[in-house]
Design a protein around this motif. Structure first.
Motif, PDB file in Angstrom:
ATOM      1  N   ARG A   1       0.835  -1.201   0.000  1.00  0.00           N
ATOM      2  CA  ARG A   1       0.000   0.000   0.000  1.00  0.00           C
ATOM      3  C   ARG A   1       0.866   1.246   0.000  1.00  0.00           C
ATOM      4  O   ARG A   1       1.928   1.290   0.639  1.00  0.00           O
ATOM      5  CB  ARG A   1      -0.892   0.030   1.240  1.00  0.00           C
ATOM      6  N   ALA A   2       0.411   2.270  -0.680  1.00  0.00           N
ATOM      7  CA  ALA A   2       1.193   3.503  -0.767  1.00  0.00           C
ATOM      8  C   ALA A   2       1.428   4.124   0.606  1.00  0.00           C
ATOM      9  O   ALA A   2       2.445   4.795   0.823  1.00  0.00           O
ATOM     10  CB  ALA A   2       0.477   4.497  -1.682  1.00  0.00           C
ATOM     11  N   ASP A   3       0.486   3.893   1.535  1.00  0.00           N
ATOM     12  CA  ASP A   3       0.621   4.506   2.854  1.00  0.00           C
ATOM     13  C   ASP A   3       1.305   3.598   3.873  1.00  0.00           C
ATOM     14  O   ASP A   3       1.403   3.935   5.058  1.00  0.00           O
ATOM     15  CB  ASP A   3      -0.748   4.918   3.390  1.00  0.00           C
ATOM     16  N   ALA A   4       1.793   2.421   3.425  1.00  0.00           N
ATOM     17  CA  ALA A   4       2.428   1.491   4.365  1.00  0.00           C
ATOM     18  C   ALA A   4       3.794   1.992   4.786  1.00  0.00           C
ATOM     19  O   ALA A   4       4.556   2.526   3.975  1.00  0.00           O
ATOM     20  CB  ALA A   4       2.544   0.108   3.736  1.00  0.00           C
ATOM     21  N   ASP A   5       4.128   1.808   6.039  1.00  0.00           N
ATOM     22  CA  ASP A   5       5.428   2.190   6.596  1.00  0.00           C
ATOM     23  C   ASP A   5       6.325   0.960   6.587  1.00  0.00           C
ATOM     24  O   ASP A   5       6.038  -0.030   7.259  1.00  0.00           O
ATOM     25  CB  ASP A   5       5.235   2.717   8.025  1.00  0.00           C
ATOM     26  N   LEU A   6       7.424   1.012   5.829  1.00  0.00           N
ATOM     27  CA  LEU A   6       8.299  -0.149   5.704  1.00  0.00           C
ATOM     28  C   LEU A   6       8.889  -0.577   7.036  1.00  0.00           C
ATOM     29  O   LEU A   6       9.082  -1.768   7.290  1.00  0.00           O
ATOM     30  CB  LEU A   6       9.424   0.144   4.708  1.00  0.00           C
ATOM     31  N   ASP A   7       9.186   0.381   7.899  1.00  0.00           N
ATOM     32  CA  ASP A   7       9.742   0.030   9.207  1.00  0.00           C
ATOM     33  C   ASP A   7       8.708  -0.702  10.062  1.00  0.00           C
ATOM     34  O   ASP A   7       9.049  -1.631  10.802  1.00  0.00           O
ATOM     35  CB  ASP A   7      10.238   1.282   9.935  1.00  0.00           C
ATOM     36  N   VAL A   8       7.454  -0.301   9.943  1.00  0.00           N
ATOM     37  CA  VAL A   8       6.386  -0.984  10.677  1.00  0.00           C
ATOM     38  C   VAL A   8       6.218  -2.401  10.135  1.00  0.00           C
ATOM     39  O   VAL A   8       6.092  -3.367  10.894  1.00  0.00           O
ATOM     40  CB  VAL A   8       5.067  -0.202  10.577  1.00  0.00           C
ATOM     41  N   VAL A   9       6.230  -2.539   8.804  1.00  0.00           N
ATOM     42  CA  VAL A   9       6.123  -3.867   8.209  1.00  0.00           C
ATOM     43  C   VAL A   9       7.282  -4.746   8.666  1.00  0.00           C
ATOM     44  O   VAL A   9       7.087  -5.910   9.051  1.00  0.00           O
ATOM     45  CB  VAL A   9       6.091  -3.776   6.668  1.00  0.00           C
ATOM     46  N   ALA A  10       8.497  -4.188   8.651  1.00  0.00           N
ATOM     47  CA  ALA A  10       9.677  -4.958   9.068  1.00  0.00           C
ATOM     48  C   ALA A  10       9.566  -5.397  10.516  1.00  0.00           C
ATOM     49  O   ALA A  10       9.959  -6.514  10.879  1.00  0.00           O
ATOM     50  CB  ALA A  10      10.940  -4.130   8.859  1.00  0.00           C
ATOM     51  N   ALA A  11       9.038  -4.531  11.359  1.00  0.00           N
ATOM     52  CA  ALA A  11       8.911  -4.862  12.777  1.00  0.00           C
ATOM     53  C   ALA A  11       7.804  -5.872  13.025  1.00  0.00           C
ATOM     54  O   ALA A  11       7.840  -6.612  14.019  1.00  0.00           O
ATOM     55  CB  ALA A  11       8.646  -3.586  13.582  1.00  0.00           C
ATOM     56  N   THR A  12       6.822  -5.918  12.127  1.00  0.00           N
ATOM     57  CA  THR A  12       5.669  -6.798  12.304  1.00  0.00           C
ATOM     58  C   THR A  12       5.958  -8.227  11.863  1.00  0.00           C
ATOM     59  O   THR A  12       5.514  -9.188  12.491  1.00  0.00           O
ATOM     60  CB  THR A  12       4.454  -6.254  11.530  1.00  0.00           C
ATOM     61  N   LEU A  13       6.715  -8.369  10.768  1.00  0.00           N
ATOM     62  CA  LEU A  13       6.977  -9.693  10.216  1.00  0.00           C
ATOM     63  C   LEU A  13       7.886 -10.518  11.113  1.00  0.00           C
ATOM     64  O   LEU A  13       8.795  -9.986  11.756  1.00  0.00           O
ATOM     65  CB  LEU A  13       7.634  -9.565   8.837  1.00  0.00           C
ATOM     66  N   ASP A  14       7.659 -11.831  11.132  1.00  0.00           N
ATOM     67  CA  ASP A  14       8.574 -12.728  11.843  1.00  0.00           C
ATOM     68  C   ASP A  14       9.245 -13.712  10.891  1.00  0.00           C
ATOM     69  O   ASP A  14       9.826 -14.697  11.300  1.00  0.00           O
ATOM     70  CB  ASP A  14       7.862 -13.469  12.975  1.00  0.00           C
ATOM     71  N   HIS A  15       9.139 -13.416   9.584  1.00  0.00           N
ATOM     72  CA  HIS A  15       9.736 -14.293   8.574  1.00  0.00           C
ATOM     73  C   HIS A  15       9.982 -13.470   7.307  1.00  0.00           C
ATOM     74  O   HIS A  15       9.384 -12.405   7.127  1.00  0.00           O
ATOM     75  CB  HIS A  15       8.793 -15.462   8.258  1.00  0.00           C
ATOM     76  N   PRO A  16      10.825 -13.930   6.398  1.00  0.00           N
ATOM     77  CA  PRO A  16      11.045 -13.214   5.135  1.00  0.00           C
ATOM     78  C   PRO A  16       9.833 -13.304   4.215  1.00  0.00           C
ATOM     79  O   PRO A  16       9.017 -14.222   4.319  1.00  0.00           O
ATOM     80  CB  PRO A  16      12.241 -13.948   4.503  1.00  0.00           C
ATOM     81  N   LEU A  17       9.737 -12.349   3.307  1.00  0.00           N
ATOM     82  CA  LEU A  17       8.747 -12.460   2.247  1.00  0.00           C
ATOM     83  C   LEU A  17       9.134 -13.563   1.270  1.00  0.00           C
ATOM     84  O   LEU A  17       8.277 -14.272   0.753  1.00  0.00           O
ATOM     85  CB  LEU A  17       8.632 -11.144   1.468  1.00  0.00           C
ATOM     86  N   SER A  18      10.436 -13.694   1.020  1.00  0.00           N
ATOM     87  CA  SER A  18      10.906 -14.571  -0.040  1.00  0.00           C
ATOM     88  C   SER A  18      12.303 -15.074   0.305  1.00  0.00           C
ATOM     89  O   SER A  18      13.102 -14.332   0.890  1.00  0.00           O
ATOM     90  CB  SER A  18      10.946 -13.789  -1.363  1.00  0.00           C
ATOM     91  N   VAL A  19      12.600 -16.323  -0.034  1.00  0.00           N
ATOM     92  CA  VAL A  19      13.953 -16.853   0.109  1.00  0.00           C
ATOM     93  C   VAL A  19      14.345 -17.575  -1.179  1.00  0.00           C
ATOM     94  O   VAL A  19      13.490 -18.014  -1.950  1.00  0.00           O
ATOM     95  CB  VAL A  19      14.106 -17.827   1.303  1.00  0.00           C
ATOM     96  N   ILE A  20      15.633 -17.676  -1.381  1.00  0.00           N
ATOM     97  CA  ILE A  20      16.186 -18.412  -2.519  1.00  0.00           C
ATOM     98  C   ILE A  20      16.827 -19.677  -1.969  1.00  0.00           C
ATOM     99  O   ILE A  20      17.766 -19.606  -1.170  1.00  0.00           O
ATOM    100  CB  ILE A  20      17.221 -17.555  -3.269  1.00  0.00           C
ATOM    101  N   LEU A  21      16.313 -20.825  -2.374  1.00  0.00           N
ATOM    102  CA  LEU A  21      16.802 -22.108  -1.885  1.00  0.00           C
ATOM    103  C   LEU A  21      17.527 -22.832  -3.022  1.00  0.00           C
ATOM    104  O   LEU A  21      16.918 -23.194  -4.034  1.00  0.00           O
ATOM    105  CB  LEU A  21      15.637 -22.958  -1.378  1.00  0.00           C
TER     106      LEU A  21
END
Length: 331
Positions: free
Chosen positions: A33-53
């Protein structure tokens, strides 16, 4: 759909998966979302969005820009199942290599991660597509095919164009969505419009342009092949203008190596070692994070220091990006 809203079959529609923190997966890439705060998202997540295996380090090609040339044994299916359990919650998993389709049991690997609820994507040179496409269909969100453009350029920089393209057609015949990626060298700049044109003809969802880093085979590349940040920005600007003029449909992506992109990828080697990449001042550009054969990704995520860069890159705010169909009106 899983409880997190992750698609269990390839989808192209906008799919909310952020648990209310503002990001989603839209066919082949994440949006926010345009109004999303990346720092808030980073603090909220407990896992990566994506990994390369990396399911293998072996490959049937020997690209001059390849960073991954040191070999190690392939993980067993049992080890890959353990890794999948420890990657629970990760939205997208790239089943990568080397060349992942080099493995005869690749269909079994796809099943492990598809059934585990992940969005599965596969970076590949497509040469072995005929051996695996039937097992991949309906389970892989997209195959990301490496192609530097027309026949002569691809042959010089990567491998046999006339082996790659039949594999691409096999993916299409099985309904597997396509993306493309191209490594950008100075000697290949003139081919970039043709690369995007090929992506348009193939109905690729996106064309990713990647600048090489000095590691592996790329240590032996001449200095003049590495373009500057200014040259990269100019090349992307010209491509964007050409896309608008000619109404190319793929989304365009270009990743350059600026501070905001440092360490943004989490790469898991065949032995389970998870590393941040690229870390500019580290040996081999790696920073060790832990091992997903031994602990869950949630623990590794806690010690990962590039969370904001990770999110910013994958939602497209720290890279040059356009949106699929935005220049053509295509949906």
């Amino acid at each position: 759909m899983t409880d997190l809203g992750i698609p269990t079959v390839p989808q192209q529609q906008h799919t909310e998966i952020g648990g209310g923190v503002g990001y989603a997966f839209n066919g082949q890439h994440f949006t926010i979302r345009a109004d999303a705060d990346l720092d808030v998202v980073a603090a909220t997540l407990d896992h990566p969005l994506s990994v390369i295996l990396q399911v293998t380090k072996r490959c049937n090609m020997d690209c001059g820009f390849c960073s991954e040339i040191l070999q190690m044994p392939d993980p067993t299916l049992e080890q890959l199942a353990t890794m999948q359990q420890n990657l629970d919650g990760v939205n997208r998993v790239f089943l990568s290599g080397g060349e992942p389709l080099f493995r005869k049991d690749f269909g079994d690997i796809v099943d492990i991660y598809h059934e585990g609820g992940h969005i599965v994507a596969v970076p590949t040179n497509a040469v072995y597509a005929k051996h695996h496409a039937a097992r991949m269909a309906g389970k892989v969100a997209y195959a990301n095919v490496g192609l530097e453009g027309p026949r002569a350029i691809t042959a010089r920089l990567r491998g046999d164009y006339d082996q790659i393209m039949p594999g691409v057609r096999v993916f299409q015949e099985h309904g597997i969505p396509l993306a493309m990626s191209a490594v950008v060298l100075r000697s290949g700049l003139s081919a970039l419009p043709f690369t995007v044109q090929i992506g348009d003809v193939l109905d690729a969802g996106k064309v990713k342009l990647i600048l090489p880093l000095r590691k592996g085979n790329a240590l032996n590349m001449p200095d003049h092949e590495f373009i500057t940040q200014a040259e990269a920005e100019d090349a992307f600007s010209r491509l964007k203008e050409k896309a608008a003029e000619l109404q190319w449909s793929p989304a365009l992506r270009m990743t350059t190596w600026i501070p905001e992109n440092e360490g943004h990828m989490i790469v898991i080697e065949p032995n389970g070692t998870a590393r941040a990449w690229p870390v500019y001042d580290a040996v081999d550009l790696w920073e060790d994070l832990g091992n997903v054969l031994q602990e869950p990704i949630t623990e590794i995520w806690k010690r990962y220091r590039f969370k904001r860069n990770h999110i910013s890159k994958y939602v497209g705010t720290s890279i040059h990006a356009t949106v699929q169909g935005a220049l053509t009106g295509k949906k």
